[in-house]
Design an enzyme around this catalytic site. Structure first.
Site, PDB file in Angstrom:
ATOM      1  N   ASP A 176       0.867  -1.172   0.000  1.00  0.00           N
ATOM      2  CA  ASP A 176       0.000   0.000   0.000  1.00  0.00           C
ATOM      3  C   ASP A 176       0.913   1.235   0.000  1.00  0.00           C
ATOM      4  O   ASP A 176       2.106   1.118   0.305  1.00  0.00           O
ATOM      5  CB  ASP A 176      -0.875  -0.040   1.264  1.00  0.00           C
ATOM      6  CG  ASP A 176      -1.605   1.254   1.511  1.00  0.00           C
ATOM      7  OD1 ASP A 176      -2.272   1.734   0.573  1.00  0.00           O
ATOM      8  OD2 ASP A 176      -1.512   1.792   2.639  1.00  0.00           O
ATOM      9  N   THR A 225      -4.998   3.165  -3.399  1.00  0.00           N
ATOM     10  CA  THR A 225      -6.184   3.944  -3.735  1.00  0.00           C
ATOM     11  C   THR A 225      -5.807   5.269  -4.386  1.00  0.00           C
ATOM     12  O   THR A 225      -6.581   5.849  -5.133  1.00  0.00           O
ATOM     13  CB  THR A 225      -6.941   4.204  -2.409  1.00  0.00           C
ATOM     14  OG1 THR A 225      -7.504   2.982  -1.995  1.00  0.00           O
ATOM     15  CG2 THR A 225      -8.000   5.235  -2.526  1.00  0.00           C
ATOM     16  N   LYS A 281     -11.380  11.994  -3.939  1.00  0.00           N
ATOM     17  CA  LYS A 281     -12.624  12.499  -4.550  1.00  0.00           C
ATOM     18  C   LYS A 281     -13.828  12.006  -3.739  1.00  0.00           C
ATOM     19  O   LYS A 281     -14.747  12.748  -3.451  1.00  0.00           O
ATOM     20  CB  LYS A 281     -12.741  12.020  -6.004  1.00  0.00           C
ATOM     21  CG  LYS A 281     -11.721  12.640  -6.935  1.00  0.00           C
ATOM     22  CD  LYS A 281     -12.071  12.396  -8.406  1.00  0.00           C
ATOM     23  CE  LYS A 281     -11.850  10.961  -8.831  1.00  0.00           C
ATOM     24  NZ  LYS A 281     -10.473  10.605  -9.114  1.00  0.00           N
ATOM     25  N   ASP A 336      -0.358   5.072   0.834  1.00  0.00           N
ATOM     26  CA  ASP A 336      -0.710   6.069   1.851  1.00  0.00           C
ATOM     27  C   ASP A 336      -0.726   5.447   3.242  1.00  0.00           C
ATOM     28  O   ASP A 336      -1.470   4.507   3.499  1.00  0.00           O
ATOM     29  CB  ASP A 336      -2.078   6.682   1.536  1.00  0.00           C
ATOM     30  CG  ASP A 336      -2.027   7.518   0.278  1.00  0.00           C
ATOM     31  OD1 ASP A 336      -1.209   8.453   0.238  1.00  0.00           O
ATOM     32  OD2 ASP A 336      -2.770   7.211  -0.671  1.00  0.00           O
ATOM     33  N   GLU A 380      -0.987  10.927   4.824  1.00  0.00           N
ATOM     34  CA  GLU A 380      -2.221  11.611   5.232  1.00  0.00           C
ATOM     35  C   GLU A 380      -1.876  12.766   6.160  1.00  0.00           C
ATOM     36  O   GLU A 380      -2.348  13.884   5.974  1.00  0.00           O
ATOM     37  CB  GLU A 380      -3.188  10.639   5.948  1.00  0.00           C
ATOM     38  CG  GLU A 380      -3.520   9.373   5.178  1.00  0.00           C
ATOM     39  CD  GLU A 380      -4.350   9.603   3.926  1.00  0.00           C
ATOM     40  OE1 GLU A 380      -4.662  10.760   3.595  1.00  0.00           O
ATOM     41  OE2 GLU A 380      -4.674   8.611   3.255  1.00  0.00           O
ATOM     42  N   ALA A 393      -6.548  20.125  -7.784  1.00  0.00           N
ATOM     43  CA  ALA A 393      -5.803  21.209  -7.121  1.00  0.00           C
ATOM     44  C   ALA A 393      -5.110  20.663  -5.871  1.00  0.00           C
ATOM     45  O   ALA A 393      -3.944  20.986  -5.605  1.00  0.00           O
ATOM     46  CB  ALA A 393      -6.756  22.338  -6.752  1.00  0.00           C
TER      47      ALA A 393
HETATM   48  C1  XBP Z   1      -5.510   6.076   1.004  1.00  0.00           C
HETATM   49  C2  XBP Z   1      -6.510   7.041   0.589  1.00  0.00           C
HETATM   50  C3  XBP Z   1      -6.154   8.087  -0.397  1.00  0.00           C
HETATM   51  C4  XBP Z   1      -5.450   9.313   0.041  1.00  0.00           C
HETATM   52  C5  XBP Z   1      -5.495  10.393  -1.006  1.00  0.00           C
HETATM   53  O1  XBP Z   1      -6.080   4.799   1.194  1.00  0.00           O
HETATM   54  O2  XBP Z   1      -7.635   6.981   1.001  1.00  0.00           O
HETATM   55  O3  XBP Z   1      -7.354   8.519  -0.899  1.00  0.00           O
HETATM   56  O4  XBP Z   1      -6.075   9.822   1.191  1.00  0.00           O
HETATM   57  O5  XBP Z   1      -5.254  10.015  -2.289  1.00  0.00           O
HETATM   58  P1  XBP Z   1      -5.163   3.487   1.073  1.00  0.00           P
HETATM   59  P2  XBP Z   1      -6.135  10.631  -3.502  1.00  0.00           P
HETATM   60  O6  XBP Z   1      -3.858   3.795   1.772  1.00  0.00           O
HETATM   61  O7  XBP Z   1      -5.933   2.430   1.808  1.00  0.00           O
HETATM   62  O8  XBP Z   1      -4.945   3.180  -0.384  1.00  0.00           O
HETATM   63  O9  XBP Z   1      -6.573  11.991  -3.076  1.00  0.00           O
HETATM   64  O10 XBP Z   1      -5.207  10.658  -4.675  1.00  0.00           O
HETATM   65  O11 XBP Z   1      -7.308   9.719  -3.723  1.00  0.00           O
HETATM   66 MG    MG Z   2      -3.028   3.027   3.509  1.00  0.00          MG
END
Ligand code: XBP
Ligand code: MG
Length: 257
Positions: free
Chosen positions: A11, A125, A56, A13, A20, A86
């Site tokens: 993964d 994601t 989104k 994020d 985050e 943005a």
């Molecule tokens: C991570 C997320 C991502 C990020 C932002 O989930 O939820 O949406 O917050 O990325 P995971 P985007 O680690 O479970 O994949 O704004 O590009 O969607």
């Molecule tokens: Mg994650």
């Protein structure tokens, strides 16, 4: 057929980096301000919104749950897409500025896995652009090529906790789920991997430490380094003080036994 460990599926994020905390939340707030919106996502509110994966999708949830009277001029989907774009531009600048470092042990483990012939993939994601920005600025321009498959963002219809991105990645790797080990940081990510039947190691983050990690092969505070021991929060790391390829092979073997 052998179930020996062939590939690690990372993964992004929360797992590769604390994106985050250090990237996405502040970038969302900067994007809102630049768009003239008085929206501010506090740490607490963001923790709640993280239950929805995908930026989104998160904006849409916020509109529905917290701004039901907000009138979008024009098409809602286009408004969300613009705002998200943005946010991701600001996020990319923050990554390029070095604001989003890798978590302990990540770079070391990637290098060790490559040296040991363990294949690497990503199931995330977030968007491909965000993945490549992070790899390029935290490791180097060559790092993207270390990953045989990068399953990202809107390549699949349903985001985590749906298993789609893991199915996509397994298929592209041409491996069975039992031949892989996933590395995740959240309950949503763990569910996604487990529905696809991929054994999973979890490294928790501030935002996810209260999540439900039942079913994980092992839960740690981070991957650790020789001089920075990992703390085992659940499961068994076989007495290792940090995660290396041998420790992963042992965790994987116990999980698929
Ligand atoms: C991570 C997320 C991502 C990020 C932002 O989930 O939820 O949406 O917050 O990325 P995971 P985007 O680690 O479970 O994949 O704004 O590009 O969607
Ligand atoms: Mg994650």
């Amino acid at each position: 057929m052998s179930n020996a460990l062939q590939a690690l599926i990372f993964d992004v994020d929360g797992t590769l980096a604390d994106t985050e905390r250090n990237g996405h939340r502040p970038a969302f707030n900067k994007a809102f301000a630049a768009a003239g919106l008085d929206w501010v996502w506090s740490v607490e509110l963001y923790g709640e919104l993280l239950k929805v994966t995908g930026g989104k999708e998160r904006i849409r949830r916020y509109l529905q749950a917290h701004r039901p009277d907000f009138k979008v001029s024009g098409d809602v989907d286009a408004f969300i897409t613009r705002l998200h774009l943005a946010k991701n531009r600001i996020y990319a600048d923050m990554v390029a500025a070095g604001d989003v470092p890798l978590r302990p042990g990540v770079k070391r483990l990637l290098l060790e896995a490559r040296a040991a012939g363990v294949r690497l993939a990503i199931a995330t994601t977030t968007s491909m652009e965000n993945v490549t920005a992070l790899l390029e600025h935290c490791i180097g321009p060559e790092a993207q090529s270390w990953f045989e498959v990068i399953g990202a963002g809107d390549m699949v219809p349903a985001k985590k906790p749906a298993p789609d991105i893991y199915y996509y990645t397994l298929e592209a790797l041409r491996l069975r789920s039992e031949q892989c080990l996933a590395l995740e940081d959240s309950g949503n990510g763990l569910r996604s991997a487990l529905v696809a039947k991929v054994p999973t190691l979890v490294t928790v983050s501030d935002y996810t430490m209260q999540d439900d990690f039942s079913g994980a092969a092992v839960v740690l505070d981070h991957l650790g380094e020789p001089e920075l021991p990992a703390r085992v929060l659940a499961g068994d790391l076989g007495g290792a003080t940090y995660v290396d390829v041998d420790a992963l092979r042992a965790v994987h073997a116990r999980a698929v036994r």
